[in-house]
Motif scaffolding. Structure first.
Motif, PDB file in Angstrom:
ATOM      1  N   PHE B 256     -15.022  48.107  24.670  1.00 44.76           N
ATOM      2  CA  PHE B 256     -15.336  47.319  25.861  1.00 44.76           C
ATOM      3  C   PHE B 256     -14.080  46.968  26.634  1.00 44.76           C
ATOM      4  O   PHE B 256     -14.109  46.863  27.859  1.00 44.76           O
ATOM      5  CB  PHE B 256     -16.151  46.078  25.498  1.00 44.76           C
ATOM      6  N   LEU B 314     -23.306  42.920  26.230  1.00 44.82           N
ATOM      7  CA  LEU B 314     -21.907  42.947  26.668  1.00 44.82           C
ATOM      8  C   LEU B 314     -21.742  43.782  27.935  1.00 44.82           C
ATOM      9  O   LEU B 314     -20.954  43.452  28.816  1.00 44.82           O
ATOM     10  CB  LEU B 314     -21.040  43.527  25.551  1.00 44.82           C
ATOM     11  N   GLY B 317     -21.884  42.213  31.309  1.00 45.48           N
ATOM     12  CA  GLY B 317     -20.692  41.588  31.857  1.00 45.48           C
ATOM     13  C   GLY B 317     -19.795  42.582  32.575  1.00 45.48           C
ATOM     14  O   GLY B 317     -19.029  42.215  33.457  1.00 45.48           O
ATOM     15  N   VAL B 318     -19.876  43.873  32.171  1.00 42.09           N
ATOM     16  CA  VAL B 318     -19.087  44.894  32.859  1.00 42.09           C
ATOM     17  C   VAL B 318     -19.747  45.243  34.185  1.00 42.09           C
ATOM     18  O   VAL B 318     -19.078  45.445  35.191  1.00 42.09           O
ATOM     19  CB  VAL B 318     -18.966  46.153  31.962  1.00 42.09           C
ATOM     20  N   THR B 329     -17.630  38.656  29.221  1.00 38.73           N
ATOM     21  CA  THR B 329     -17.565  39.744  28.250  1.00 38.73           C
ATOM     22  C   THR B 329     -16.537  39.445  27.169  1.00 38.73           C
ATOM     23  O   THR B 329     -16.825  39.600  25.979  1.00 38.73           O
ATOM     24  CB  THR B 329     -17.203  41.065  28.946  1.00 38.73           C
ATOM     25  N   TYR B 332     -17.730  36.705  24.942  1.00 39.18           N
ATOM     26  CA  TYR B 332     -18.787  37.143  24.032  1.00 39.18           C
ATOM     27  C   TYR B 332     -18.230  38.068  22.962  1.00 39.18           C
ATOM     28  O   TYR B 332     -18.699  38.053  21.818  1.00 39.18           O
ATOM     29  CB  TYR B 332     -19.903  37.839  24.823  1.00 39.18           C
ATOM     30  N   LEU B 399     -22.817  34.950  29.921  1.00 37.20           N
ATOM     31  CA  LEU B 399     -23.229  36.270  30.416  1.00 37.20           C
ATOM     32  C   LEU B 399     -24.313  36.125  31.485  1.00 37.20           C
ATOM     33  O   LEU B 399     -24.281  36.802  32.516  1.00 37.20           O
ATOM     34  CB  LEU B 399     -23.758  37.129  29.264  1.00 37.20           C
TER      35      LEU B 399
END
Lengths: 502, 526
Positions: B256, B314, B317-318, B329, B332, B399
Motif C-alpha cells: 500500500f 485500505l 483510502g487510495v 490509509t 489504518y 476511512l
C-alpha cells in the motif's frame, strides 16, 4: 450544584472492573453498588435539573480526536433526563436480580457482572452523548456485552446462532448509521473548516434535502432494527428465547428506548426535511408494528414472546408519537418510553417466576392457577398488566393519550387505526394474566408465592409504576421546554398550513 | 579525487537493516547452539530496533538521496517503523518455532531482514527502477521463507505457489512500468507527473492506460486485492505461521505504501482514470474477501480472506487521492498491523499447544482456559470487525470520513456493509473461544503439567519448553509432540498488540498526528 456526568457514565464500568477482581460471591454486589451510584446520580439530576430553560446542562466538552473532529461532549436536557433515570433504575434492578439469583445458578459470575456493568456504561454513554459520533460509538458498543451475556450464559443450545443473528441484524443498521453520521458531519462542514460532529453545531446547518433523505434512511434503519419495528424484527423471537432473564429484561426495557431516543435527539432536529418527507412512511411502519405486534402477542403461547411482541407494539406507539412531528406526540413518546421500560422489567421477572413454578416451561399452556396461593405475585402482576394495557389512571394511559392526541392532530386516519392497538393491548395482557394466574392449576405447577429476594426487586419497581401513575406530570414538566422544539421544525415542514392557522 | 557526495544519514536505515542481515547470516554459521537459537534472533531484533531508531532520526528530513532514486520523508520513515514492528513480532513468534530450526537460523532471520530492506527501498522509491528493485528484494526472500518448513509438503507448496504467482505479478508490474516509460519518457515519479499534467491528451493514450492497468494489477497481486488474491489463502495457510503474520502485515503495508506513491504522486494527474478502477477493485475485494472468509474452518485461511477484505477497505483510502485519504490509509495500516499481529500470535500459540493446528476448534474454550490468549484474540476480532473502543473502529471512521470527504460516499457504504457481513466469521471465532467447551484433548497426559484453571502462568516453565523443543527437533514432527506449553514471547506479542489496538481505539490522537505528518509528505495532494 455541579454534577460531573463523566463520573456517572464510567462509575458502572469501573464497578464492573472491580467485580472482576473480587471474590465471586460478592462480585454481583459490587456491580450493583456501581449501578446504584449511577441511579443516585440520575435522581440527583432529576431533582437538580432546571426545566425552565430546557437547555443542555452539566455539559462536559473536551476534544477527543482532534484529527477527526470528534468531541467527548456529554450533557443532560429534558429529553434524556427521564430516560437516564429509567436506564439506571432498570440496570440496578436487573443486576440486583442477577445477584440475588445466587452463585449456584451461574458459572463465572464475575465476567457476567462485568459485562452487565459495561453494558450499563455504554447505554448511559449513548444517552448522554452530545456528539454524533460519540453517540454512534456508544450505540454500537452497547451491543457487544449482550453478545457475550447471551452467548455464554443464555439458556438453550441455539443461543450462539441466535445471538450472532441478532448482532449482525442490528449492526447492519448501526454501521449504516455510522456512515450516515460521518456524512452528516462532513457535508455540514464548510470547505476548509475543521469537521465537527457536535450536535448543537450540526443543528445550525441545514443539509440539502437529497443528502438528508439517504442519511435519514440509514439512521432509521439503525433505530428501527434496534426497536425492533415490524418488517425488521426478524432477530427478536430467537433473541428473546435465548437471553438470560435479567439480560433480556434490561435489553427489552432500555436498549429499544435508546433507539427511540435517537430519533428525537438526532433525526428530527438534524434532518427536518427528510423527517417531514418520510413522515407517512414512518407512521405506517409504526402502525404495522402496533397491529402485527398485538396480533402476534395475542396468538403466541410463549410468555417471553408475548412480552416481546408486546414490545414491538409499544415501540410502534412510541414511533407513532415521534413521527406525529407534534410536541404533544413527542412528549408522549418519551413518557411512554419510560412507562414501557418500567413495566417491561417486572413483567419479565414475573414471567420468569411463573416459568419456575411451571417446571421451567415458558409456555402459557403449562401455567395457570397460581393466583390464590400466591396473592402477592398475583397483585404485582395485576398492577403491571393493567399498567401495560394503559388502564386509565396509569401513566401509560397518559402516554398513549398524548401520542394519539399528537397523531390525531396531524393524521386522523392513522390515529383511528392506532386506537385499536390500545384495545388489543388489553386483550393480550389480560389473556396472559388470566391464563397464567387463574383457571385450573396447571399439571406441573407449584403455586408458591414469591420469595423475599424476588420481592426486594419487584416491589420497588411496582412502587415506581404506581408513583408515576399518580404523578405523570413530573417527566412531562421536565421535558416540556426541550422535547417539543426537537420536532418543531420538521412538524412545520410537514404541515405548513396547520402551523399557519395556529 | 572526490566521488559523488553520499548522504549516509539518509541511507542509514536501509544500510542498517542490510548490514544487520549480513551479520545475522554470518553469525548463524557458528556452531554453538546458544548462538544459533538465542543470539541470532536477538541480533535480528537489535537490527530492527536500530532500523526503527534511524528511521525516527531521519523522520522529517524530507530529502532526495542517491540521485533522487530514493526519498527520505516522513511517509517512508513511518512505514519503516511499521516494518520494524512487524519484523520484531515475526522474530519473537519465530523464536522457538520449527521453521528456523529446519532452515538454519542465520538464513531464516537474515532473509527476513533482507525482505524488510526491500520494503524500505520500495516505499522510498522515487523512480520505477528503484521501485522494481525494492519490489523484488522484498519478494524473493519471502518466497524462500514460505518454504522454510522443509519437511512439510504444504509449506513447500506454499513457497512454490507464491514464487510462481508472485513472479507473474512482478512480470506484470515490470511490463506496466515499461509501458509507463514508453508513454511518458521518464522513470522518475515527479517528472512523470509533470509530463502527464502538462499534456492532458495523454490521459487518452492507450500506452499510458495499459501501463497504469498493468502496474495496478502487479501491485494488487502483492497487496492481495481481489481478483488478484487467489494465492493468498493457500500461501497464508501453508507458510510457517510467523511468516504468514509477517506477510499479512508488512507486505501489505509495503504494497500500500508503494501504491500510494505510485498513484498519488506519479499518476496523480490521471486520477480521474484510475479512481473508478481502484474503487471497483476495492468493492470486489470487500465482497470476495468477506464471502470467502465465511466458510473457513482454518484460522489462517480465515485471516487470509479477511486480509483480502481489509485490503479493500485500505484501497478506499487510495482511491480518494487526498491527504485525508493518505492519512486514513496509513492510520489504518498501523491499526491493521496491531490487530492482525495479535490474532496471528494466538494462532501460533495454539498451534504449539494443541494438535488441531490452526483449525478454529483449536481456540475452543480458550476464554476460560487461557484468558491471556483469549482476550487478545477477542480484541483483534472485534477490531477487525470495526467495533467501538478498538483501533479498527477509529480506523474505519477515518476511512469513511476520507471517502465521504472525497465524494466517494458509495464506497463508504460498501465498507460498512462489508464490515457488517464480516461479523459473521469474526464472531464465530469469538463464540468458539467463549461459548464452546475446551477440547477434551487438553486432558491427555501431555498436558498434565499445565493445569491452568483461570489464570494461566504468565511465566513459562522454562525447562519444560526447552525439553519440548529438544524432543521436537529430534523426532522432527511438524508440530513437535511434547512441545505443548505456551511460550511467553508469543503471549507477549499477543498482549502487547491487543493493548495497542485498544489504545488506538481510546486515545488515537498521537497515532493520528503521526499519520498526518506522513500524509503531508504528499505535497501535491490537497
Amino acid at each position: 450544584m455541579t454534577l460531573h456526568l463523566s463520573i456517572m457514565l464510567w462509575l458502572p464500568a469501573l464497578a464492573g472492573l472491580v467485580a472482576l477482581l473480587v471474590p465471586r460471591a460478592i462480585s454481583g454486589w459490587v456491580a450493583f453498588v456501581g449501578s446504584l451510584g449511577a441511579l443516585a446520580y440520575s435522581v440527583a439530576l432529576l431533582v437538580d435539573y432546571d426545566a425552565a430553560t430546557g437547555s443542555l446542562q452539566y455539559v462536559t466538552d473536551e476534544t477527543w480526536i482532534e484529527q477527526l473532529g470528534i468531541h467527548y461532549k456529554l450533557g443532560v436536557d429534558g429529553l434524556n433526563l427521564a430516560l437516564l433515570a429509567l436506564a439506571t433504575l432498570m440496570f440496578s434492578a436487573c443486576i440486583l436480580w442477577a445477584a440475588l439469583e445466587g452463585d449456584h445458578r451461574r458459572e463465572r459470575p464475575r465476567q457476567f457482572f462485568a459485562w452487565m456493568a459495561l453494558a450499563h456504561s455504554a447505554v448511559l454513554g449513548a444517552l448522554l452523548a452530545q456528539d454524533l459520533l460519540l453517540f454512534v460509538l456508544f450505540f454500537d458498543l452497547m451491543l457487544v456485552p449482550f453478545f457475550f451475556l447471551t452467548g455464554i450464559w443464555g439458556p438453550g443450545p441455539d443461543r450462539v446462532r441466535a445471538v450472532t443473528k441478532l448482532f449482525i441484524y442490528t449492526l447492519v443498521g448501526s454501521l449504516l448509521m455510522l456512515a450516515a453520521a460521518i456524512a452528516t458531519g462532513v457535508l455540514s462542514s464548510v470547505q476548509g473548516d475543521q469537521t465537527t460532529f457536535v450536535l448543537s453545531e450540526l443543528e445550525k446547518v441545514a443539509l440539502p434535502e437529497g443528502s438528508q433523505r439517504w442519511i435519514f434512511l440509514c439512521f432509521a434503519a439503525a433505530f428501527l432494527v434496534k426497536m425492533p419495528a415490524f418488517p425488521v424484527h426478524g432477530w427478536m423471537p430467537d433473541g428473546y428465547r435465548t437471553m438470560p432473564l435479567p439480560v433480556l429484561a434490561v435489553f427489552s426495557a432500555v436498549l429499544s428506548k435508546v433507539a427511540a431516543y435517537g430519533f428525537l435527539r438526532v433525526v428530527t432536529p438534524l434532518f427536518p426535511d427528510a423527517s417531514a418527507d418520510f413522515q407517512t412512511l414512518m407512521l405506517l411502519i409504526a402502525l404495522a408494528s402496533i397491529l402485527y405486534g398485538s396480533a402476534m402477542a395475542f396468538t403466541t403461547t410463549e410468555t417471553r414472546l408475548i412480552l416481546g411482541y408486546s414490545s414491538v407494539a409499544q415501540l410502534g406507539f412510541i414511533t407513532l408519537g415521534i413521527f406525529s412531528l407534534d410536541g404533544d406526540g413527542a412528549q408522549g413518546a418519551i413518557l411512554q418510553s419510560v412507562n414501557h421500560g418500567l413495566v417491561t422489567v417486572p413483567a419479565f421477572f414475573i414471567v420468569g417466576l411463573l416459568a419456575a413454578r411451571a417446571g421451567g416451561s415458558q409456555d402459557l399452556r403449562d401455567m395457570g392457577g397460581v393466583a390464590f396461593r400466591a396473592p402477592i405475585l398475583a397483585a404485582l402482576f395485576l398492577i403491571v398488566s393493567l399498567a401495560t394495557l394503559a388502564m386509565p389512571g396509569s401513566a401509560n394511559f397518559v402516554g398513549e393519550f398524548l401520542i394519539l392526541f399528537g397523531v390525531f392532530e396531524t393524521k386522523i386516519v392513522i390515529a383511528i387505526v392506532a386506537f385499536t392497538g390500545v384495545l388489543l393491548a388489553s386483550v393480550y395482557m389480560l389473556r396472559m394474566f388470566i391464563r397464567a394466574m387463574h383457571n385450573r392449576v396447571g399439571a406441573g405447577v407449584v403455586p408458591t408465592d414469591i420469595r423475599f429476594a424476588d420481592g426486594l426487586v419487584l416491589v420497588p419497581l411496582v412502587a415506581v409504576i404506581v408513583a408515576l401513575a399518580l404523578y405523570p406530570q413530573m417527566p412531562l414538566e421536565k421535558g416540556q421546554n426541550t422535547i417539543p422544539p426537537k420536532v418543531e421544525e420538521a412538524g412545520r415542514l410537514a404541515q405548513p398550513e396547520r402551523q399557519a392557522i395556529r | 579525487m572526490k566521488g559523488p557526495s553520499i548522504d549516509w544519514a539518509g541511507l542509514s536505515p536501509v544500510l542498517a537493516v542490510m548490514g544487520g542481515a549480513m551479520i545475522v547470516l554470518l553469525t548463524g554459521l557458528l556452531r554453538s547452539r546458544f548462538v544459533r537459537e538465542s543470539l541470532v534472533p536477538l541480533l535480528a531484533i537489535a537490527t530492527l530496533a536500530t532500523f526503527a531508531g534511524l528511521s525516527i532520526w531521519q523522520w522529517d528530513e524530507g530529502k532526495d538521496i542517491v540521485s533522487a532514486a530514493l526519498r527520505v520523508d516522513t511517509f517512508a520513515m513511518y512505514l519503516n517503523c511499521l516494518f520494524a514492528v512487524a519484523g520484531i513480532a515475526a522474530v519473537l513468534l519465530s523464536w522457538r518455532a520449527l521453521a528456523p530450526r529446519e532452515s538454519a537460523h542465520g538464513e531464516y532471520y537474515s532473509l527476513l531482514l533482507f525482505s524488510i530492506g526491500g520494503m524500505a527501498v520500495l516505499v522510498a522509491a522515487q523512480n520505477t527502477v528503484t521501485l522494481f528493485l525494492g519490489f523484488e528484494l522484498l519478494s524473493i526472500p519471502l518466497y524462500v521463507l514460505c518454504a522454510t518448513e522443509m519437511r512439510r509438503a504444504s509449506s513447500l507448496e506454499s513457497g512454490l505457489k507464491y514464487l510462481v504467482i508472485g513472479s507473474v505479478g512482478s512480470a506484470t508490474l515490470v511490463y506496466g512500468l515499461a509501458l509507463l516509460y514508453g508513454a511518458t519518457g521518464s522513470t522518475d515519479f515527479s517528472e512523470m507527473a509533470g509530463i502527464l499534467a502538462a499534456r492532458g491528451d495523454l490521459a487518452r493514450d492507450s500506452l499510458l492506460l495499459g501501463g497504469v492497468a498493468l502496474v495496478v494489477v502487479g501491485l494488487a497481486f502483492k497487496a492481495s486485492v481481489a481478483p488478484f488474491h487467489q494465492w493468498t489463502p493457500d500461501v497464508y495457510e501453508g507458510a510457517p505461521t510467523p511468516i504468514t503474520s509477517f506477510m499479512a502485515v508488512a507486505t501489505k503495508a509495503a504494497a500500500f505504501g508503494v501504491l500510494l506513491r505510485m498513484m498519488d504522486v506519479a499518476l496523480l494527474p490521471v486520477a480521474e482514470d484510475w479512481g473508478v478502477v481502484l474503487a471497483a477493485l476495492a468493492v470486489v475485494s470487500i465482497v470476495v474477501g468477506n464471502v470467502g472468509a465465511l466458510g473457513q474452518s482454518s484460522l489462517k485461511r480465515l485471516l487470509a480472506w479477511s486480509s483480502v477484505a481489509q485490503a479493500g477497505y485500505l484501497l478506499a483510502g487510495v482511491v480518494v487521492a487526498t491527504r485525508l485519504g493518505v492519512q486514513a490509509t496509513v492510520f489504518y495500516l498501523a491499526v491493521y498491523m496491531l490487530m492482525t499481529l495479535a490474532a496471528f500470535a494466538v494462532v501460533v500459540a495454539r498451534e504449539r499447544e494443541t494438535d488441531l493446528g490452526d483449525h478454529v476448534d483449536s481456540v475452543n474454550g480458550l476464554g476460560w482456559t487461557r484468558p491471556w490468549l483469549a482476550w487478545p484474540l477477542t480484541i483483534a476480532m472485534l477490531s477487525l470487525a470495526g467495533l467501538p473502543a478498538t483501533g479498527g473502529f477509529i480506523g474505519k471512521i477515518s476511512l469513511l470520513e476520507a471517502t465521504v470527504d472525497g465524494g466517494w460516499t458509495w464506497l463508504g457504504i460498501a465498507i460498512v456493509l462489508g464490515s457488517a457481513a464480516s461479523l459473521a466469521y469474526y464472531l464465530r471465532v469469538i463464540a468458539a473461544m467463549w461459548m464452546r467447551p475446551a477440547p477434551a484433548a487438553r486432558a491427555v497426559p501431555a498436558l498434565a503439567g499445565g493445569s491452568q484453571e483461570l489464570d494461566p502462568p504468565e511465566a513459562p516453565r522454562e525447562g519444560g519448553a526447552t525439553e519440548g523443543a529438544f524432543a521436537a527437533e529430534h523426532d522432527g514432527h511438524a508440530d513437535g509432540d511434547g512441545d505443548r506449553r505456551g511460550h511467553w514471547e508469543v503471549t507477549l506479542v499477543a498482549v502487547v498488540a491487543a493493548i495497542a489496538t485498544l489504545a488506538a481505539g481510546i486515545y488515537p490522537d498521537p497515532l493520528f498526528d503521526v499519520a498526518r505528518d506522513a500524509s503531508e509528505s504528499f505535497r501535491a495532494l490537497l
